[in-house]
Scaffold this motif. Structure first.
Motif, PDB file in Angstrom:
ATOM      1  N   ASP A  34       0.766  -1.246  -0.015  1.00  0.00           N
ATOM      2  CA  ASP A  34       0.333  -0.118  -0.238  1.00  0.00           C
ATOM      3  C   ASP A  34       1.070   1.403   0.209  1.00  0.00           C
ATOM      4  OD1 ASP A  34      -1.821   1.722   0.684  1.00  0.00           O
ATOM      5  OD2 ASP A  34      -3.722   0.598   0.987  1.00  0.00           O
ATOM      6  N   VAL A  52      -0.653  -5.736  -0.624  1.00  0.00           N
ATOM      7  CA  VAL A  52      -1.978  -5.897  -0.350  1.00  0.00           C
ATOM      8  C   VAL A  52      -1.687  -6.685  -1.672  1.00  0.00           C
ATOM      9  CG1 VAL A  52      -3.614  -4.511  -2.495  1.00  0.00           C
ATOM     10  CG2 VAL A  52      -2.041  -2.896  -1.095  1.00  0.00           C
ATOM     11  N   TYR A 101      -1.782   0.837  -9.339  1.00  0.00           N
ATOM     12  CA  TYR A 101      -3.679   1.147  -8.558  1.00  0.00           C
ATOM     13  C   TYR A 101      -4.210  -0.572  -8.250  1.00  0.00           C
ATOM     14  CZ  TYR A 101      -2.512   6.313  -8.688  1.00  0.00           C
ATOM     15  OH  TYR A 101      -1.575   6.865  -8.722  1.00  0.00           O
ATOM     16  N   PRO A 125      -9.436   0.516   1.658  1.00  0.00           N
ATOM     17  CA  PRO A 125      -9.371   0.635   0.830  1.00  0.00           C
ATOM     18  C   PRO A 125     -10.184   1.926   0.270  1.00  0.00           C
ATOM     19  CG  PRO A 125     -11.039  -0.829   0.910  1.00  0.00           C
ATOM     20  CD  PRO A 125     -10.660  -1.020   2.309  1.00  0.00           C
ATOM     21  N   TYR A 172     -13.336  -0.774  -5.702  1.00  0.00           N
ATOM     22  CA  TYR A 172     -12.387  -0.247  -4.467  1.00  0.00           C
ATOM     23  C   TYR A 172     -10.806  -0.818  -5.010  1.00  0.00           C
ATOM     24  CZ  TYR A 172     -15.849  -2.364  -1.900  1.00  0.00           C
ATOM     25  OH  TYR A 172     -17.535  -2.725  -1.065  1.00  0.00           O
ATOM     26  N   CYS A 173     -10.449   0.756  -4.242  1.00  0.00           N
ATOM     27  CA  CYS A 173      -9.160   0.839  -4.573  1.00  0.00           C
ATOM     28  C   CYS A 173      -7.630   0.869  -3.692  1.00  0.00           C
ATOM     29  CB  CYS A 173      -8.492   1.910  -5.697  1.00  0.00           C
ATOM     30  SG  CYS A 173      -7.317   2.314  -6.598  1.00  0.00           S
ATOM     31  N   TYR A 174      -6.689  -0.083  -4.358  1.00  0.00           N
ATOM     32  CA  TYR A 174      -5.836   0.173  -3.445  1.00  0.00           C
ATOM     33  C   TYR A 174      -4.555   0.705  -3.717  1.00  0.00           C
ATOM     34  CZ  TYR A 174      -8.046  -3.013   0.286  1.00  0.00           C
ATOM     35  OH  TYR A 174      -8.768  -3.241   0.504  1.00  0.00           O
TER      36      TYR A 174
END
Length: 465
Positions: free
Chosen positions: A246, A260, A304, A322, A388-390
């Motif tokens: 992350d 992640v 991403y 997230p 959702y995004c990390y």
């Protein structure tokens, strides 16, 4: 400037160093350990680990099913793309069952076989309480055995002689320089991954955006001291265990929780909102270690990981929540991506999905066709909000530049001479086996096996004088 004589000097304070110290003590030597960190930060990168990889022929109390020597080696061969020393790799593999038993005999506790999304219950023995618990167990054992541990003692340089090993040490607590003179020495002080200047020498400007998953104390002082003393250094300074973590993680010590794990369940895009690699190439425990280098190769070393609501419960949640959005445009705005470019990437990806029977526990038949970068397994359309995004950065765990050793853990000099009283274990010699890529838990296997060997051989070297 003080001078201290000792039988065996172990430089380092993590798993490999502790295994070496305990092994040397078991074999009749008095042992002094030098840990460069304060006591509260002892243990190097080992405090962030969770397991070690071990072969076995049948279920055990901590491992399920069977994991043969050949299958273990095939996993190492695959992730290193064949660039491994088979003799050394198999040597470690064959010794892993004994290491698990030995660890238990010295107070390390393992949890029952591990299930869930990581699929490691068959291949990896998990420490009860994690790496911190393992480290504490070994330190408790070391104290009971009479091993002397000196914290905030940083080894600076080496004097390699046939009759002794001299080590200049900075005692940070008392602001003084000490000279140690040991009959034999084991160096298990890790790689150079925390030395930002050395990372930048190897990688150039991209290194500025790297995060260090482990301890800030692995500065590589002994690795470069070995080089200065004429030891043979092997490996590529840009190779190591680097994973996608992350981007919001701290510069140091983010540990395992910053990783992640949802990459294989969605797509990964760069700052231009374009995919750049097959997210479904293989099971995550075998392929997670390639993603750090992949992200490092992208502009600004950023990526991403994007998923939708369908897979929310199918991966181990990381340290940070997230970024959540009800539309792709909203997600793009929150992440600073071009909305039109992200929509185009997702639309093309969705159009390429060939639906099958989704099953993340096997290499399923869900894949894409017709894309510049196809996804070979676990491909599902990203079409179910919320999304959702990390954000991802390269997270360096440890480096593979190291010192050449024999199977007895003895340091080899540039001229080919084998040292009779200088040994190495752990990250500082892992490059003898690992040239690239990584399999979860294998670093702890290497450190445990060679730590025991190094300690035993160091003790034996005194007897032979």
């Amino acid at each position: 400037m003080g001078e201290i004589n000792c039988d065996i000097l172990v430089i380092g304070g993590g798993n490999a160093a502790l295994c070496a110290a305990i092994s040397a003590k078991e074999n009749g030597a008095d042992v002094v350990m030098l840990e460069s960190s304060p006591k509260a930060w002892r243990g190097g990168n080992s405090q962030h680990t969770r397991n070690l990889r071990s072969m076995h022929y049948g279920p055990t109390d901590v491992l399920t099913d069977t994991y043969s020597e050949d299958e273990f080696f095939e996993d190492i061969y695959k992730v290193t793309k064949g660039q491994t020393n088979e003799e050394f790799a198999r040597y470690v593999i064959k010794n892993t069952p004994e290491v698990v038993k030995w660890a238990k005999s010295h107070g390390v506790r393992f949890q029952g076989s591990f299930g869930g999304t990581l699929q490691l219950g068959r291949t990896n023995a998990f420490f009860l309480g994690g790496g911190k618990s393992l480290v504490n167990s070994y330190y408790k054992e070391a104290k009971k055995m009479g091993i002397k541990v000196l914290y905030e003692h940083e080894a600076l340089s080496l004097d390699i002689q046939k009759e002794y090993i001299g080590v200049k040490v900075k005692d940070h607590a008392n602001a003084q320089i000490l000279n140690f003179k040991a009959d034999a020495c084991v160096i298990a002080s890790g790689g150079f991954e925390s030395n930002l200047d050395k990372l930048q020498e190897a990688w150039g400007k991209p290194a500025k955006n790297f995060l260090i998953r482990g301890t800030k104390f692995n500065q590589g002082k002994m690795l470069f001291a070995l080089k200065d003393a004429g030891a043979k250094i092997i490996g590529d300074p840009t190779q190591g265990h680097m994973v996608a973590i992350d981007a919001r993680a701290p510069k140091y010590d983010g540990g395992i929780a910053s990783r992640v794990d949802c990459v294989s369940l969605g797509i990964v895009v760069n700052k231009e909102a374009k995919r750049f690699y097959d997210e479904g190439e293989d099971f995550w425990p075998k392929r997670y270690a390639i993603w750090g280098r992949l992200v490092a190769s992208q502009e600004d070393q950023i990526g991403y990981s994007i998923t939708d609501h369908k897979v929310l419960k199918r991966y181990m949640p990381p340290l940070f929540e997230p970024v959540v959005a009800n539309s792709l445009d909203e997600l793009a705005d929150k992440m600073g991506l071009d909305a039109a470019a992200l929509r185009k990437t997702v639309d093309e990806y969705n159009a390429g999905v060939v639906e099958g029977k989704f099953d993340h526990t096997v290499l399923d038949d869900c894949h894409t066709e017709g894309l510049e970068v196809n996804k070979t397994h676990w491909a599902q359309k990203i079409d179910t909000p919320p999304f959702y995004c990390y954000p991802l950065r390269p997270g360096v765990t440890f480096t593979y530049l190291g010192v050449k050793v024999t199977k007895e853990a003895a340091v080899v000099m540039e001229n080919g001479e084998v040292c009779k009283n200088l040994f190495a274990a752990g990250e500082i010699m892992a490059g003898n086996i690992l040239s690239q890529g990584y399999c979860a838990g294998f670093g702890m296997s290497i450190g445990s096996v060679f730590g025991r060997i190094a300690g035993r051989e160091a003790a034996k070297s005194r007897e032979q004088k």
